[in-house]
Design an enzyme around this catalytic site. Sequence first.
Site, PDB file in Angstrom:
ATOM      1  N   ASP A 153      11.803  -2.044  -2.413  1.00  0.00           N
ATOM      2  CA  ASP A 153      10.562  -1.273  -2.323  1.00  0.00           C
ATOM      3  C   ASP A 153      10.788  -0.149  -1.322  1.00  0.00           C
ATOM      4  O   ASP A 153      11.688  -0.205  -0.495  1.00  0.00           O
ATOM      5  CB  ASP A 153       9.408  -2.193  -1.903  1.00  0.00           C
ATOM      6  CG  ASP A 153       8.054  -1.678  -2.373  1.00  0.00           C
ATOM      7  OD1 ASP A 153       7.944  -0.467  -2.664  1.00  0.00           O
ATOM      8  OD2 ASP A 153       7.104  -2.478  -2.436  1.00  0.00           O
ATOM      9  N   GLU A 165       1.697  -6.035  -6.893  1.00  0.00           N
ATOM     10  CA  GLU A 165       2.159  -5.900  -5.502  1.00  0.00           C
ATOM     11  C   GLU A 165       1.157  -5.154  -4.647  1.00  0.00           C
ATOM     12  O   GLU A 165       0.928  -5.519  -3.486  1.00  0.00           O
ATOM     13  CB  GLU A 165       3.515  -5.177  -5.465  1.00  0.00           C
ATOM     14  CG  GLU A 165       4.221  -5.260  -4.114  1.00  0.00           C
ATOM     15  CD  GLU A 165       3.756  -4.222  -3.090  1.00  0.00           C
ATOM     16  OE1 GLU A 165       4.061  -4.407  -1.900  1.00  0.00           O
ATOM     17  OE2 GLU A 165       3.079  -3.236  -3.458  1.00  0.00           O
ATOM     18  N   GLU A 166       0.579  -4.099  -5.184  1.00  0.00           N
ATOM     19  CA  GLU A 166      -0.275  -3.237  -4.344  1.00  0.00           C
ATOM     20  C   GLU A 166      -1.530  -3.959  -3.856  1.00  0.00           C
ATOM     21  O   GLU A 166      -2.206  -3.469  -2.956  1.00  0.00           O
ATOM     22  CB  GLU A 166      -0.646  -1.946  -5.084  1.00  0.00           C
ATOM     23  CG  GLU A 166       0.521  -0.990  -5.310  1.00  0.00           C
ATOM     24  CD  GLU A 166       1.078  -0.359  -4.031  1.00  0.00           C
ATOM     25  OE1 GLU A 166       0.547  -0.632  -2.947  1.00  0.00           O
ATOM     26  OE2 GLU A 166       2.054   0.391  -4.138  1.00  0.00           O
ATOM     27  N   HIS A 180       2.026   6.602  -0.281  1.00  0.00           N
ATOM     28  CA  HIS A 180       0.645   6.400  -0.739  1.00  0.00           C
ATOM     29  C   HIS A 180      -0.160   7.696  -0.720  1.00  0.00           C
ATOM     30  O   HIS A 180      -1.394   7.669  -0.739  1.00  0.00           O
ATOM     31  CB  HIS A 180      -0.058   5.295   0.060  1.00  0.00           C
ATOM     32  CG  HIS A 180       0.364   3.913  -0.378  1.00  0.00           C
ATOM     33  ND1 HIS A 180      -0.353   2.775  -0.104  1.00  0.00           N
ATOM     34  CD2 HIS A 180       1.433   3.504  -1.097  1.00  0.00           C
ATOM     35  CE1 HIS A 180       0.258   1.716  -0.630  1.00  0.00           C
ATOM     36  NE2 HIS A 180       1.353   2.145  -1.229  1.00  0.00           N
ATOM     37  N   ASP A 207       6.496   4.850  -4.970  1.00  0.00           N
ATOM     38  CA  ASP A 207       6.262   3.463  -4.546  1.00  0.00           C
ATOM     39  C   ASP A 207       5.630   2.741  -5.737  1.00  0.00           C
ATOM     40  O   ASP A 207       4.448   2.941  -5.998  1.00  0.00           O
ATOM     41  CB  ASP A 207       5.356   3.456  -3.319  1.00  0.00           C
ATOM     42  CG  ASP A 207       4.916   2.067  -2.910  1.00  0.00           C
ATOM     43  OD1 ASP A 207       5.455   1.091  -3.434  1.00  0.00           O
ATOM     44  OD2 ASP A 207       3.997   1.963  -2.072  1.00  0.00           O
ATOM     45  N   HIS A 242       8.194  -3.522  -7.933  1.00  0.00           N
ATOM     46  CA  HIS A 242       6.905  -3.586  -8.624  1.00  0.00           C
ATOM     47  C   HIS A 242       6.620  -2.338  -9.449  1.00  0.00           C
ATOM     48  O   HIS A 242       6.898  -1.213  -9.024  1.00  0.00           O
ATOM     49  CB  HIS A 242       5.765  -3.898  -7.659  1.00  0.00           C
ATOM     50  CG  HIS A 242       5.489  -2.877  -6.598  1.00  0.00           C
ATOM     51  ND1 HIS A 242       4.543  -1.890  -6.751  1.00  0.00           N
ATOM     52  CD2 HIS A 242       6.006  -2.703  -5.355  1.00  0.00           C
ATOM     53  CE1 HIS A 242       4.485  -1.166  -5.644  1.00  0.00           C
ATOM     54  NE2 HIS A 242       5.366  -1.625  -4.789  1.00  0.00           N
TER      55      HIS A 242
HETATM   56 ZN   LIG Z   1       5.471  -0.706  -2.873  1.00  0.00          ZN
END
Ligand SMILES: [Zn+2]
Length: 347
Positions: A243, A222-223, A323, A188, A71
């Site tokens: 991922d 995706e998130e 994150h 990410d 993503h």
């Molecule tokens: Zn991800």
Amino acid sequence: MALPEIPVEEMVEFLVQLLRIPSPTGDTEAALDYVETRFGELPLEREYPHKGGRLFIWPGAEDLPRALTAHADTLGAMVRRIKENGRLQLTSIGGFDWHSLETEGCTVVTGDGRAYRGSILPTKASVHIYGDEARNLKRTADNYEVRLDARTLTEDETRALGIQEGDFVYVDPRVEVNEGFIRSRHLDDKAGVAAIYGALLALHRAGLRPTKRLHVLISAFEEVGHGAAAGFPEDIVELVAVDMAAAGGSQHADEFSVGICAKDSGGPYHLGLRRRLEALAREHDIPYRVDIYPHYGSDGEAAWYAGADFKVALIGPGVDASHSYERTHTDSLVATAQLIAAYLLSE
Ligand SMILES: [Zn+2]
């Protein structure tokens, strides 16, 4: 069969440029355009899903076609409210904790394209003013605000800048490459997109091609949980989602290997496909770590929840402090690209 050489420098350079293009979920076209341009070197057909994202197809043997996904969207924020003091209250895009944005630089982009710099601060930032109140402030959305680098002290003055509710706020990624480590926000899953790029480029340069027709979905939602819920044709039999692996703390995954996920919040991935990927890693001496990610969901599961009838596995580069202010190592990117290449070349 020996694996083709992964073009490491180009893969890292691709990643660094991608990291510098803001792409919070909902505002990803610039990043997707960049990916499309760079993938232009590869012998791929392309399609444009209506909801966003890019689909690339490498034509090949028609039995048992396969898919990859990664993503391009990232965490981010949006203006929720313009406060009486002219500062901006935010709403989060994706699952992060507010402390990870504390004191970070950001850019607010208005509907007519004006951009303003600023920083994300606790509402009681100064210890000289608030003392222990600053030290003990809870990390909730209400306790953070954007201080704009613009002369505004009122809601009206901020509105006069053209800023409105719903404007995107880009958080500075702070990309840095040191001693093989890549340190940045939003690895990410831009690191996953880069690993796919590295693998496909390696095959192409070596005059090789995937053993089966291949669909590559670079997804854009995706998130928030539904990136790859659409985009694959009916006849796909396997999806390998690429991922990040959750590395650090008590995790087995690390920043120097490719992570293979056995189970995350959505339950176990497909056992047969996982075992094949593990066997390919051993066969090609690719460092890998099988692990469980306790608070994690992927686009592979998004496809499953949407009703897809294919096997799904999840692999990816190990990312520390995910994150938050993330970090991985080039070794992990290379291992991930190698495992993708090995998979694409396998029968
Ligand atoms: Zn991800």
